[in-house]
Design a protein around this motif. Structure first.
Motif, PDB file in Angstrom:
ATOM      1  N   ASN B   1       2.924 -25.804   8.305  1.00 38.95           N
ATOM      2  CA  ASN B   1       2.336 -24.660   9.000  1.00 38.95           C
ATOM      3  C   ASN B   1       1.055 -24.215   8.315  1.00 38.95           C
ATOM      4  O   ASN B   1       0.996 -24.153   7.096  1.00 38.95           O
ATOM      5  CB  ASN B   1       3.298 -23.476   9.003  1.00 38.95           C
ATOM      6  CG  ASN B   1       4.472 -23.691   9.931  1.00 38.95           C
ATOM      7  OD1 ASN B   1       4.471 -24.620  10.723  1.00 38.95           O
ATOM      8  ND2 ASN B   1       5.464 -22.828   9.835  1.00 38.95           N
ATOM      9  N   ALA B   2       0.029 -23.892   9.117  1.00 39.51           N
ATOM     10  CA  ALA B   2      -1.212 -23.390   8.551  1.00 39.51           C
ATOM     11  C   ALA B   2      -1.098 -21.922   8.208  1.00 39.51           C
ATOM     12  O   ALA B   2      -1.892 -21.390   7.450  1.00 39.51           O
ATOM     13  CB  ALA B   2      -2.357 -23.624   9.528  1.00 39.51           C
ATOM     14  N   GLY B   3      -0.124 -21.220   8.798  1.00 42.22           N
ATOM     15  CA  GLY B   3       0.015 -19.787   8.540  1.00 42.22           C
ATOM     16  C   GLY B   3      -0.920 -18.999   9.430  1.00 42.22           C
ATOM     17  O   GLY B   3      -0.999 -19.209  10.634  1.00 42.22           O
ATOM     18  N   VAL B   4      -1.685 -18.077   8.830  1.00 42.19           N
ATOM     19  CA  VAL B   4      -2.664 -17.272   9.555  1.00 42.19           C
ATOM     20  C   VAL B   4      -4.054 -17.823   9.241  1.00 42.19           C
ATOM     21  O   VAL B   4      -4.429 -17.910   8.073  1.00 42.19           O
ATOM     22  CB  VAL B   4      -2.587 -15.790   9.152  1.00 42.19           C
ATOM     23  CG1 VAL B   4      -3.621 -14.976   9.929  1.00 42.19           C
ATOM     24  CG2 VAL B   4      -1.181 -15.238   9.375  1.00 42.19           C
ATOM     25  N   THR B   5      -4.775 -18.199  10.273  1.00 43.43           N
ATOM     26  CA  THR B   5      -6.123 -18.728  10.085  1.00 43.43           C
ATOM     27  C   THR B   5      -7.136 -17.790  10.722  1.00 43.43           C
ATOM     28  O   THR B   5      -6.855 -17.155  11.742  1.00 43.43           O
ATOM     29  CB  THR B   5      -6.270 -20.131  10.689  1.00 43.43           C
ATOM     30  OG1 THR B   5      -5.918 -20.075  12.084  1.00 43.43           O
ATOM     31  CG2 THR B   5      -5.353 -21.120   9.981  1.00 43.43           C
ATOM     32  N   GLN B   6      -8.315 -17.717  10.110  1.00 41.12           N
ATOM     33  CA  GLN B   6      -9.383 -16.859  10.599  1.00 41.12           C
ATOM     34  C   GLN B   6     -10.679 -17.640  10.640  1.00 41.12           C
ATOM     35  O   GLN B   6     -10.970 -18.430   9.738  1.00 41.12           O
ATOM     36  CB  GLN B   6      -9.594 -15.645   9.688  1.00 41.12           C
ATOM     37  CG  GLN B   6      -8.451 -14.668   9.671  1.00 41.12           C
ATOM     38  CD  GLN B   6      -8.751 -13.469   8.795  1.00 41.12           C
ATOM     39  OE1 GLN B   6      -7.995 -13.154   7.874  1.00 41.12           O
ATOM     40  NE2 GLN B   6      -9.827 -12.765   9.092  1.00 41.12           N
ATOM     41  N   THR B   7     -11.448 -17.426  11.687  1.00 37.71           N
ATOM     42  CA  THR B   7     -12.785 -17.998  11.769  1.00 37.71           C
ATOM     43  C   THR B   7     -13.748 -16.957  12.278  1.00 37.71           C
ATOM     44  O   THR B   7     -13.387 -16.120  13.126  1.00 37.71           O
ATOM     45  CB  THR B   7     -12.824 -19.222  12.716  1.00 37.71           C
ATOM     46  OG1 THR B   7     -12.311 -18.846  13.997  1.00 37.71           O
ATOM     47  CG2 THR B   7     -12.034 -20.371  12.139  1.00 37.71           C
ATOM     48  N   PRO B   8     -15.018 -16.947  11.814  1.00 36.72           N
ATOM     49  CA  PRO B   8     -15.509 -17.780  10.708  1.00 36.72           C
ATOM     50  C   PRO B   8     -15.099 -17.210   9.357  1.00 36.72           C
ATOM     51  O   PRO B   8     -14.502 -16.142   9.292  1.00 36.72           O
ATOM     52  CB  PRO B   8     -17.022 -17.676  10.902  1.00 36.72           C
ATOM     53  CG  PRO B   8     -17.231 -16.295  11.439  1.00 36.72           C
ATOM     54  CD  PRO B   8     -16.044 -16.024  12.325  1.00 36.72           C
ATOM     55  N   LYS B   9     -15.431 -17.876   8.286  1.00 40.44           N
ATOM     56  CA  LYS B   9     -15.189 -17.363   6.936  1.00 40.44           C
ATOM     57  C   LYS B   9     -16.288 -16.388   6.514  1.00 40.44           C
ATOM     58  O   LYS B   9     -16.038 -15.427   5.789  1.00 40.44           O
ATOM     59  CB  LYS B   9     -15.103 -18.510   5.933  1.00 40.44           C
ATOM     60  CG  LYS B   9     -13.827 -19.305   6.004  1.00 40.44           C
ATOM     61  CD  LYS B   9     -13.759 -20.315   4.873  1.00 40.44           C
ATOM     62  CE  LYS B   9     -12.376 -20.942   4.747  1.00 40.44           C
ATOM     63  NZ  LYS B   9     -11.821 -21.447   5.999  1.00 40.44           N
ATOM     64  N   LEU B  21     -14.413 -12.135  16.052  1.00 40.67           N
ATOM     65  CA  LEU B  21     -13.677 -12.751  14.955  1.00 40.67           C
ATOM     66  C   LEU B  21     -12.358 -13.272  15.528  1.00 40.67           C
ATOM     67  O   LEU B  21     -11.651 -12.558  16.240  1.00 40.67           O
ATOM     68  CB  LEU B  21     -13.384 -11.732  13.852  1.00 40.67           C
ATOM     69  CG  LEU B  21     -14.507 -11.382  12.872  1.00 40.67           C
ATOM     70  CD1 LEU B  21     -15.674 -10.709  13.589  1.00 40.67           C
ATOM     71  CD2 LEU B  21     -13.990 -10.495  11.761  1.00 40.67           C
ATOM     72  N   GLN B  22     -12.064 -14.510  15.182  1.00 42.66           N
ATOM     73  CA  GLN B  22     -10.873 -15.148  15.729  1.00 42.66           C
ATOM     74  C   GLN B  22      -9.752 -15.176  14.697  1.00 42.66           C
ATOM     75  O   GLN B  22      -9.996 -15.342  13.498  1.00 42.66           O
ATOM     76  CB  GLN B  22     -11.188 -16.585  16.148  1.00 42.66           C
ATOM     77  CG  GLN B  22     -12.361 -16.731  17.096  1.00 42.66           C
ATOM     78  CD  GLN B  22     -12.053 -16.278  18.511  1.00 42.66           C
ATOM     79  OE1 GLN B  22     -10.904 -15.969  18.835  1.00 42.66           O
ATOM     80  NE2 GLN B  22     -13.084 -16.239  19.362  1.00 42.66           N
ATOM     81  N   CYS B  23      -8.534 -15.017  15.167  1.00 39.73           N
ATOM     82  CA  CYS B  23      -7.354 -15.088  14.308  1.00 39.73           C
ATOM     83  C   CYS B  23      -6.250 -15.803  15.076  1.00 39.73           C
ATOM     84  O   CYS B  23      -6.030 -15.519  16.267  1.00 39.73           O
ATOM     85  CB  CYS B  23      -6.891 -13.693  13.917  1.00 39.73           C
ATOM     86  SG  CYS B  23      -5.337 -13.661  13.003  1.00 39.73           S
ATOM     87  N   ALA B  24      -5.560 -16.702  14.387  1.00 39.76           N
ATOM     88  CA  ALA B  24      -4.431 -17.397  15.006  1.00 39.76           C
ATOM     89  C   ALA B  24      -3.330 -17.576  13.974  1.00 39.76           C
ATOM     90  O   ALA B  24      -3.609 -17.760  12.788  1.00 39.76           O
ATOM     91  CB  ALA B  24      -4.873 -18.750  15.558  1.00 39.76           C
ATOM     92  N   GLN B  25      -2.085 -17.518  14.455  1.00 41.78           N
ATOM     93  CA  GLN B  25      -0.944 -17.781  13.573  1.00 41.78           C
ATOM     94  C   GLN B  25      -0.006 -18.760  14.272  1.00 41.78           C
ATOM     95  O   GLN B  25       0.170 -18.705  15.489  1.00 41.78           O
ATOM     96  CB  GLN B  25      -0.225 -16.481  13.186  1.00 41.78           C
ATOM     97  CG  GLN B  25       0.145 -15.547  14.311  1.00 41.78           C
ATOM     98  CD  GLN B  25       1.499 -15.816  14.947  1.00 41.78           C
ATOM     99  OE1 GLN B  25       2.315 -16.573  14.401  1.00 41.78           O
ATOM    100  NE2 GLN B  25       1.773 -15.189  16.096  1.00 41.78           N
ATOM    101  N   ASP B  26       0.584 -19.625  13.457  1.00 39.99           N
ATOM    102  CA  ASP B  26       1.461 -20.658  14.014  1.00 39.99           C
ATOM    103  C   ASP B  26       2.905 -20.458  13.574  1.00 39.99           C
ATOM    104  O   ASP B  26       3.677 -21.418  13.488  1.00 39.99           O
ATOM    105  CB  ASP B  26       0.954 -22.042  13.627  1.00 39.99           C
ATOM    106  CG  ASP B  26       0.928 -22.273  12.131  1.00 39.99           C
ATOM    107  OD1 ASP B  26       0.520 -23.377  11.714  1.00 39.99           O
ATOM    108  OD2 ASP B  26       1.312 -21.355  11.366  1.00 39.99           O
ATOM    109  N   MET B  27       3.276 -19.214  13.282  1.00 52.82           N
ATOM    110  CA  MET B  27       4.614 -18.921  12.765  1.00 52.82           C
ATOM    111  C   MET B  27       5.489 -18.236  13.816  1.00 52.82           C
ATOM    112  O   MET B  27       6.586 -17.755  13.505  1.00 52.82           O
ATOM    113  CB  MET B  27       4.488 -18.028  11.529  1.00 52.82           C
ATOM    114  CG  MET B  27       3.731 -18.704  10.398  1.00 52.82           C
ATOM    115  SD  MET B  27       3.406 -17.641   8.980  1.00 52.82           S
ATOM    116  CE  MET B  27       2.061 -16.642   9.600  1.00 52.82           C
ATOM    117  N   ASN B  28       5.004 -18.173  15.051  1.00 54.94           N
ATOM    118  CA  ASN B  28       5.745 -17.544  16.151  1.00 54.94           C
ATOM    119  C   ASN B  28       6.033 -16.067  15.870  1.00 54.94           C
ATOM    120  O   ASN B  28       7.079 -15.533  16.261  1.00 54.94           O
ATOM    121  CB  ASN B  28       7.058 -18.301  16.428  1.00 54.94           C
ATOM    122  CG  ASN B  28       7.597 -17.988  17.828  1.00 54.94           C
ATOM    123  OD1 ASN B  28       6.825 -17.826  18.769  1.00 54.94           O
ATOM    124  ND2 ASN B  28       8.908 -17.913  17.951  1.00 54.94           N
TER     125      ASN B  28
END
Lengths: 111, 114
Positions: B1-9, B21-28
């Motif tokens: 799992n990548a966890g919580v990702t944010q773009t850009p840095k 600002l983008q945020c995604a999580q793959d932990m459901n």
């Protein structure tokens, strides 16, 4: 406004010593959590204590909670250089409200 | 799992420009949050989404909008950036909407508005 206030703002100790940080808050809480932030990074959860608990341990971490004084303390025993970071307390007024963070304590552990 | 990702840095904007600002999580996880962190300050909550389809204001929402695109993604938009919005922005997620559980944080986006 911030719910928790950490004390001291900054702390510098020698490797091997214990570090104690305190957090005071203003309103009743459901739980209190401590987080660590290394320089330039996101926060990492360390430990959570519920309002009906008085003390919790996790490895070299010990957290106490005194709801009558609205305060908590985080003790890091036998500190290491890698413990150098900022430490934040965060409180939740209920199980479904967002966490409110304090301003943090900057800990420096000198090797 | 990548966890919580944010773009850009990192991002530099001129006053008046807009960005998302983008945020995604793959932990459901159900709940997601946007915070800003300024020097010497803790984290202040901008907006949060307790569950998919809902969003609520936090402590400092002025100048920002959010979209909970789906369960994974929660974006933060600055419509007309101001120098006061220079900060480090953190996204976080939490497994459950209710109950006692911790938050998981992304690595942050460092934004400078000139």
């Amino acid at each position: 406004s911030q719910q928790g206030e950490e004390d001291p703002q900054a702390l510098s100790i020698q490797e091997g010593e214990n570090a104690t940080m305190n957090c005071s808050y203003k309103t009743s809480i459901n739980n209190l959590q401590w987080y660590r932030q290394n320089s330039g990074r996101g926060l990492v959860h360390l430990i959570l204590i519920r309002s009906n608990e008085r003390e919790k341990h996790s490895g070299r971490l010990r957290v106490t909670l005194d709801t009558s004084k609205k305060s908590s303390s985080l003790l890091i025993t036998a500190s290491r250089a890698a413990d150098t970071a900022s430490y934040f307390c965060a409180t939740a007024r209920s199980g479904n409200t967002p966490l409110v963070f304090g301003k943090g304590t900057r800990l420096s552990v000198i090797a | 799992n990548a966890g919580v990702t944010q773009t850009p840095k990192f991002q530099v904007l001129k006053t008046g420009q807009s960005m998302t600002l983008q945020c995604a999580q793959d932990m459901n996880h159900n709940s997601m949050y946007w915070y800003r962190q300024d020097p010497g300050m803790g984290l202040r909550l901008i907006y949060y989404s307790a569950s998919e389809g809902t969003t609520d204001k936090g402590e400092v929402p002025n100048g920002y909008n959010v979209s909970r695109l789906n369960k994974r993604e929660f974006s933060l938009r600055l419509e007309s950036a101001a120098p006061s919005q220079t900060s480090v922005y953190f996204c976080a997620s939490r497994p459950k909407k209710d109950g006692v559980n911790e938050q998981y944080f992304g690595p942050g986006t460092r934004l400078t508005v000139t």
